[in-house]
Design an enzyme around this catalytic site. Structure first.
Site, mmCIF file in Angstrom:
data_model
loop_
_atom_site.group_PDB
_atom_site.id
_atom_site.type_symbol
_atom_site.label_atom_id
_atom_site.label_comp_id
_atom_site.label_asym_id
_atom_site.label_seq_id
_atom_site.Cartn_x
_atom_site.Cartn_y
_atom_site.Cartn_z
ATOM 1 N N GLY A 1 47.693 9.276 12.882
ATOM 2 C CA GLY A 1 48.655 10.516 13.011
ATOM 3 C C GLY A 1 49.500 10.872 11.727
ATOM 4 N N ARG A 2 49.658 9.724 11.199
ATOM 5 C CA ARG A 2 50.295 9.692 9.824
ATOM 6 C C ARG A 2 49.628 10.202 8.603
ATOM 7 N NH1 ARG A 2 52.567 3.613 11.130
ATOM 8 N NH2 ARG A 2 54.142 4.307 12.409
ATOM 9 N N PHE B 1 59.584 12.239 12.071
ATOM 10 C CA PHE B 1 58.750 11.735 13.474
ATOM 11 C C PHE B 1 57.444 10.886 12.936
ATOM 12 C CE2 PHE B 1 56.444 16.175 14.071
ATOM 13 C CZ PHE B 1 55.923 16.054 12.977
ATOM 14 N N GLU B 2 56.804 10.252 13.799
ATOM 15 C CA GLU B 2 55.646 9.211 13.484
ATOM 16 C C GLU B 2 56.292 8.060 12.638
ATOM 17 O OE1 GLU B 2 51.739 10.905 13.421
ATOM 18 O OE2 GLU B 2 52.337 12.345 14.181
ATOM 19 N N GLY B 3 57.517 7.435 12.907
ATOM 20 C CA GLY B 3 57.878 6.636 11.978
ATOM 21 C C GLY B 3 58.879 7.339 11.010
#
Lengths: 275, 572
Positions: free
Chosen positions: B268-269, B389-391
């Site tokens: 995702g990142r 988002f996503e960390g």
């Protein structure tokens, strides 16, 4: 209906790398150019696809569209793109760009038509690089077929095509008996420009050419792509057109600002000499 | 093997240059395919997507979603055997770059579906699960979502409260709990849900299990959230109320859900970063046009130094981002399993580059940039989420540093132990000694960089040594306490991130020079030189900061701010 659509790749005018002319002007340097299909040829392909389907159910094909191009191996990109968009099979005539002129291409296309026996050849009115606008006319002559050039509309009838040509002051409508040759202009991709016999007359296409769905791009790799040699198609390969010199267009000079209308008129009269 | 990951190897002072040279590039045939796909996306977006209207309506119109499905964009990463396109990571990245260039809401919707939503099925699903679930997800007939975040569990996934209890007969789990801020939450049919499957115990980390949950009885979505940006994408809460989930829907092993989540977020990142590339390219193009067109004081503003500086910065940062993101995509395609540091780095660089680029673009457009009539303000709002988002980027910096130092740290601990047991530990000692010797006697070289890039290569080599020295020093000095030292972690992460981007630029430029010669690669050479000089200055400051800093002063000021409940002064 079986339709042959000749395609040409041209240098992408939007790309950062432009055509360069080496000193002396004997050739054009095409290294580093990005290529794209000639827009009028894309319109021709769209017209051919519309003629071989019911517009409401384009996934069911009602005929065959064969695309053909002339050039080195890299030109297959153009053909693959056409196959992804909906053409059924492709032919590449192997040739170097400097082995070709309009006359040779028209003769070679004639040989391909003799072999493939399509009901129609639909092609762009001209390529936007050389702007010669001659291959369609020459090919129709070689074939002894009726031709309708600069088509803005096409309607399929029994054994014939009804073609609308936009001219100054109106539209000329021609009925050409099949087999026939049609060259298309840009308005051929308008929503109500082309109707096959299956497509209802109240159907409206999206404006412009269709584009390939991603799965079709992958599937196009499995469609047949044949390679022919130029010499197999044309016996006399001597060029009829010799390019003697290339020159880049002069760069545009900056304009000037005028004080008033009087000055504008004076300058148009005395300097530009247009009035 | 530390050499599995270029960045992890860097923390040992090892330059695994065979991983990054030659710079990855798709095959001729794949490049043709991708170009055509990109062209189709462009034509579709130009003709059918009105981003301003989507932003206003807070919704992507049905016809646009259907159009995306018809184009095949929901099945890009699903294997062909399951009805998808089976694109490589690099090809997927490039197509998503194009989507992001046109509309962030579309990109987030597609990314929520396949970068994370169905990714756990791809990575951990059994053949049976794949055959059962993937075909309808590939066509977009069903849409997937990734459900990890909860009201009290954001970056801290261990705090998850959602529970899955195994039924008495062991045939299904009963799922209860709620998830928030779920992309595609309003209409997704298939959720990857993370739930605890162990009894909560004091001081014990919960065991998480990843489950595929299909929309059905007990699954409900909350109302759409009102958001700053990416307003067309669906973001909702999702509630699970006594939902029966068959045990056949467990992804990976029960109790190993944390690993599943981390692996999914790695992809995702990376995809978030390549999306940022697309948005940056659009903004650079908008700014170039604006600067050439806008006149001030009788000249185009492109002639002014401070505008030039912004354009150069935008181009240079986009170049480094694109190089790092596509290098990483290429690494994933070679089958490297461990790219967690690289993808976290790309996420940080992607989101922050885009934020700076959109800010500069808006500044070049000035008043026009602030007006809703023009796209700048929307692009700015859309870009902001990427830092979160996503960390969050803060958590990811700590992750890069700690994860990078974990292996040298473990080695150090093992060496200490080995020294107590010299005979048993001999092999380990000598390996450590060899590596130490390798990095102490002569630095590791970047031998495959083109000679025209020797200054940049030397900079890279020097700061690789600095990174290792710093890591060695802080580990010896602080040991396990490093886990609490976020200032130090940030410096370690910053240096590692700059080194990775620099290596990516050097590798890519080397390939360009080899292909087109020095003059043909002038643009690439100049961008890399500019990036190296900025990265060099940052790395110098960060390395100096390990020894000389005002960390403690800042911490005590922050403590007072919290104690005072804000800013304590008033001039009157």
């Amino acid at each position: 209906m079986k339709i042959l659509v000749p395609l040409k790749r041209v240098a992408d005018p939007d790309n950062a790398n432009k055509i360069k002319i080496p000193a002396g002007g004997a050739t054009i340097d095409t290294t580093g150019l990005e290529w794209k299909p000639n827009p009028f040829d894309e319109y021709a392909l769209e017209a051919a696809l519309r003629l071989t389907e019911n517009g409401a159910t384009p996934k069911t094909r009602g005929g065959e569209v064969i695309v053909v191009t002339f050039g080195p191996k890299e030109c297959e990109t153009t053909l693959r793109a056409a196959l992804a968009t909906g053409a059924d099979r492709a032919i590449r005539v192997d040739a170097k760009d400097d082995e070709l002129d309009g006359s040779i291409v028209a003769k070679a296309l004639r040989a391909i038509v003799d072999k493939e026996k399509p009901d129609a050849v639909v092609m762009g009115k001209q390529a936007v690089d050389g702007d010669s606008n001659q291959i369609g006319q020459m090919l129709a002559q070689h074939l002894g077929w009726p031709q309708a050039t600069f088509a803005a509309t096409i309607e399929e009838e029994d054994g014939a095509l009804l073609v609308g040509r936009e001219v100054d002051g109106g539209v000329i409508t021609l009925r050409v008996k099949l087999p026939a040759l049609v060259t298309v202009d840009l308005r051929i991709v308008a929503p109500t420009s082309v109707y096959s016999k299956q497509t209802k007359r109240d159907f409206k296409y999206n404006d412009g050419v269709r584009f390939a769905a991603l799965p079709a791009i992958m599937a196009a790799k499995k469609k047949p792509l044949a390679e022919l040699k130029l010499a197999e198609l044309v016996s006399d390969t001597a060029l009829k057109v010799q390019y003697s010199r290339f020159e880049a267009p002069p760069s545009r000079k900056a304009g000037i600002k005028v004080k008033d209308v009087a000055e504008l008129v004076t300058r148009l009269k005395n300097e530009a000499k247009v009035i | 093997m530390i050499e599995e990951s270029f960045m992890k190897a860097l923390f040992h002072g090892v330059v695994a240059e065979e991983l990054i040279f030659p710079f990855p590039s798709p095959s001729e045939s794949e490049r043709d395919d991708v170009r055509q796909m990109v062209d189709s996306v462009k034509r579709f977006c130009d003709s059918s997507v009105d981003s301003a209207a989507i932003d206003d309506a807070h919704e992507i119109p049905r016809e646009v979603l259907d159009g995306l499905k018809e184009l095949g964009l929901f099945g890009m990463v699903t294997p062909q055997a399951h009805g998808g396109l089976g694109l490589s990571t690099m090809a997927y990245a490039r197509v998503m770059e194009e989507v992001s260039r046109h509309d962030a809401s579309l990109a987030v919707t597609l990314g929520g579906h396949q970068s994370i939503g169905l990714r756990a099925i791809l990575l951990f699903g059994t053949d049976e699960q794949k055959a059962r679930l993937l075909p309808r997800l590939a066509t977009g007939e069903r849409v997937a979502a990734f459900a990890l975040t909860e009201p009290s569990a954001g970056s801290d996934a261990a705090a998850i409260q959602t529970r899955a209890e195994l039924s008495a007969d062991g045939r299904f789990y009963v799922l209860n709990g709620s998830k928030i801020w779920i992309t595609n939450g309003g209409f997704a049919d298939v959720f990857t849900v993370f739930a605890r499957t162990s009894r909560p115990e004091e001081g014990q980390k919960p065991r998480l299990t990843a489950l595929v949950v299909e929309r059905g009885p007990g699954v409900t979505s909350g109302p759409p959230e009102e958001k700053l940006g990416i307003r067309g994408s669906s973001t909702t809460s999702v509630y699970f109320d006594d939902v029966r989930v068959p045990v056949e829907n467990v992804l990976g092993e029960p109790g190993r859900g944390f690993r599943v989540a981390m692996e999914v977020l790695n992809t995702g990142r990376l995809s978030l970063a390549t999306g940022a590339v697309g948005a940056c390219k659009r903004l650079v193009a908008m700014s170039a046009a604006r600067a050439a067109e806008r006149k001030a004081f009788g000249r185009s503003i492109a002639e002014f130094g401070l505008i030039k500086d912004k354009l150069a910065e935008m181009a240079c940062q986009t170049w480094a981002l694109e190089s790092a993101a596509y290098l990483t995509a290429g690494l994933v395609d070679t089958g490297r399993l461990d790219y967690s540091l690289e993808s976290a780095t790309c996420k940080i660089v992607g989101s922050e580059t885009l934020w700076r680029v959109v800010n500069d673009a808006l500044q070049i457009a000035a008043g026009v940039g602030y007006m809703k009539e023009y796209p700048y303000e929307r692009l700015l709002r859309d870009a902001r989420i990427n830092l979160i988002f996503e960390g969050t980027n803060e958590i990811l910096r700590c992750f890069v540093a700690l994860s990078g130092m974990a292996s040298p740290g473990k080695e150090l601990a093992e060496v200490v132990r080995a020294m107590r047991e010299p005979i048993k530990g001999f092999g380990l000692l000598s390996e450590f000694a060899v590596r130490k010797a390798r990095t102490a006697l002569g630095r590791e070289r970047l031998t495959r960089a083109h000679p025209l890039l020797s200054r940049e290569a030397v900079l890279f080599e020097e700061y690789t040594v600095e990174l290792v020295k710093a890591v060695d020093k802080v580990l010896r000095k602080h040991g396990k306490d490093i886990a609490e030292m976020q200032y130090t972690q940030r410096r370690v992460a910053e240096v590692a991130i700059d080194l990775y981007c620099l290596a990516a630029c050097i590798s890519r430029t080397t390939r360009a020079v080899e292909l087109r010669g020095e003059e043909g690669a002038r643009r690439e050479l100049d961008l890399t030189t500019m990036f190296a000089s900025a990265a060099g200055a940052r790395m110098k400051a960060n390395v100096r900061g390990f020894d000389r800093n005002d960390d403690e002063l800042r911490k005590s000021i922050a403590a007072r701010v919290v104690g005072d409940g804000g800013y304590p002064f008033d001039l009157v």
